[in-house]
Motif scaffolding. Sequence first.
Motif, short mmCIF file in Angstrom:
data_model
loop_
_atom_site.label_atom_id
_atom_site.label_comp_id
_atom_site.label_asym_id
_atom_site.label_seq_id
_atom_site.Cartn_x
_atom_site.Cartn_y
_atom_site.Cartn_z
N GLU A 156 13.34 0.12 4.21
CA GLU A 156 13.11 -0.36 5.57
C GLU A 156 14.30 -1.18 6.09
O GLU A 156 14.53 -1.24 7.29
CB GLU A 156 11.82 -1.17 5.65
N ALA A 157 15.05 -1.78 5.17
CA ALA A 157 16.23 -2.55 5.55
C ALA A 157 17.43 -1.63 5.82
O ALA A 157 18.47 -2.09 6.29
CB ALA A 157 16.58 -3.57 4.47
N GLY A 158 17.30 -0.35 5.48
CA GLY A 158 18.36 0.60 5.76
C GLY A 158 19.20 0.99 4.57
O GLY A 158 20.21 1.68 4.72
N ASP A 159 18.80 0.58 3.37
CA ASP A 159 19.55 0.98 2.17
C ASP A 159 19.34 2.47 1.91
O ASP A 159 18.30 3.04 2.25
CB ASP A 159 19.09 0.19 0.95
N ASP A 160 20.32 3.08 1.28
CA ASP A 160 20.23 4.50 0.95
C ASP A 160 19.29 4.68 -0.25
O ASP A 160 19.09 3.75 -1.03
CB ASP A 160 21.63 5.03 0.61
N ALA A 161 18.72 5.87 -0.38
CA ALA A 161 17.80 6.14 -1.47
C ALA A 161 18.04 7.53 -2.02
O ALA A 161 18.66 8.38 -1.36
CB ALA A 161 16.36 6.03 -0.97
N SER A 162 17.50 7.77 -3.21
CA SER A 162 17.64 9.08 -3.83
C SER A 162 16.74 10.08 -3.12
O SER A 162 15.80 9.71 -2.41
CB SER A 162 17.26 9.01 -5.31
N ILE A 163 17.04 11.33 -3.34
CA ILE A 163 16.25 12.41 -2.74
C ILE A 163 14.80 12.33 -3.21
O ILE A 163 13.87 12.48 -2.42
CB ILE A 163 16.87 13.77 -3.09
N SER A 164 14.60 12.07 -4.49
CA SER A 164 13.23 12.03 -5.00
C SER A 164 12.45 10.86 -4.40
O SER A 164 11.27 11.01 -4.08
CB SER A 164 13.22 11.96 -6.53
N THR A 165 13.10 9.72 -4.20
CA THR A 165 12.42 8.58 -3.58
C THR A 165 12.03 8.90 -2.15
O THR A 165 10.92 8.61 -1.71
CB THR A 165 13.31 7.32 -3.63
N LEU A 166 12.94 9.53 -1.42
CA LEU A 166 12.63 9.92 -0.04
C LEU A 166 11.46 10.89 0.01
O LEU A 166 10.59 10.80 0.88
CB LEU A 166 13.86 10.53 0.63
N ASN A 167 11.42 11.82 -0.92
CA ASN A 167 10.31 12.78 -0.98
C ASN A 167 8.99 12.08 -1.26
O ASN A 167 7.97 12.40 -0.66
CB ASN A 167 10.57 13.84 -2.06
N LEU A 168 9.00 11.12 -2.18
CA LEU A 168 7.78 10.40 -2.51
C LEU A 168 7.26 9.60 -1.31
O LEU A 168 6.07 9.60 -1.01
CB LEU A 168 8.01 9.47 -3.71
N VAL A 169 8.16 8.92 -0.63
CA VAL A 169 7.77 8.12 0.53
C VAL A 169 7.28 9.02 1.67
O VAL A 169 6.26 8.74 2.29
CB VAL A 169 8.94 7.20 0.99
N VAL B 216 7.52 -2.06 -4.53
CA VAL B 216 7.52 -2.68 -3.21
C VAL B 216 8.96 -2.98 -2.80
O VAL B 216 9.33 -2.82 -1.64
CB VAL B 216 6.67 -3.97 -3.21
N ARG B 217 9.77 -3.38 -3.75
CA ARG B 217 11.18 -3.67 -3.47
C ARG B 217 11.88 -2.42 -2.94
O ARG B 217 12.73 -2.51 -2.05
CB ARG B 217 11.88 -4.19 -4.74
N GLN C 1 0.83 -1.21 0.00
CA GLN C 1 0.00 0.00 0.00
C GLN C 1 0.86 1.26 0.00
O GLN C 1 0.57 2.22 -0.72
CB GLN C 1 -0.92 0.01 1.22
N LEU C 2 1.94 1.24 0.80
CA LEU C 2 2.83 2.40 0.81
C LEU C 2 3.51 2.58 -0.54
O LEU C 2 3.61 3.70 -1.04
CB LEU C 2 3.89 2.27 1.93
N ALA C 3 3.93 1.48 -1.13
CA ALA C 3 4.59 1.55 -2.44
C ALA C 3 3.64 2.14 -3.48
O ALA C 3 4.04 3.01 -4.27
CB ALA C 3 5.05 0.16 -2.87
N GLU C 4 2.38 1.71 -3.46
CA GLU C 4 1.41 2.24 -4.41
C GLU C 4 1.15 3.72 -4.17
O GLU C 4 1.12 4.52 -5.10
CB GLU C 4 0.10 1.46 -4.30
N LYS C 5 0.99 4.08 -2.91
CA LYS C 5 0.71 5.47 -2.56
C LYS C 5 1.89 6.38 -2.90
O LYS C 5 1.70 7.52 -3.33
CB LYS C 5 0.41 5.54 -1.06
#
Length: 169
Positions: free
Chosen positions: A35-48, A28-29, A19-23
Amino acid sequence: MVKNKIKELRTACHLSQEQLAEKAQVSVRTIQRLEAGDDASISTLNLVAGALGVEVGDLFPHTDTSQEQEEKIQSADEQLQYQLQARHEEFRTFKHLYNAIFIIVMMAWGALFPLVHSDIYSSLMGVFWIGAWIIMVPLKKWLTIKRVDPKLDRKFPLTASRVDKNRQG
């Protein structure tokens, strides 16, 4: 590995990873990796963050943020604010343009009343004129949902999952 509070925030919102991935409009990956602690891009963090209804800085514990992480959070917030501001301006332009066109059409329609000499046609024009005023708001909502929002979501992707995306704040 980056410590974050995404799983905690997700469960507090009663959302599954799917549900979070869809929103958030990510895979989902991606949620699993975050959630496992991997780093993410700025845009991904903003979306989440937008999907969870929080700021990017709220995704991380305040005690564990490094200087690099603080800079990343600040950059994410700046990008989001830029896109939100631009989106608000374009949405405001749409609203003003819609209202102006509608008023011009209605005034022109009203100006035609004296030119109609038949009572039946005059009454019919009056009914349509009143009907147009009644459907004005639902039509604007439909246009916003079906046409304007998808266009603005593509143009300003960081704002797509935000609940405040069309409101000046």
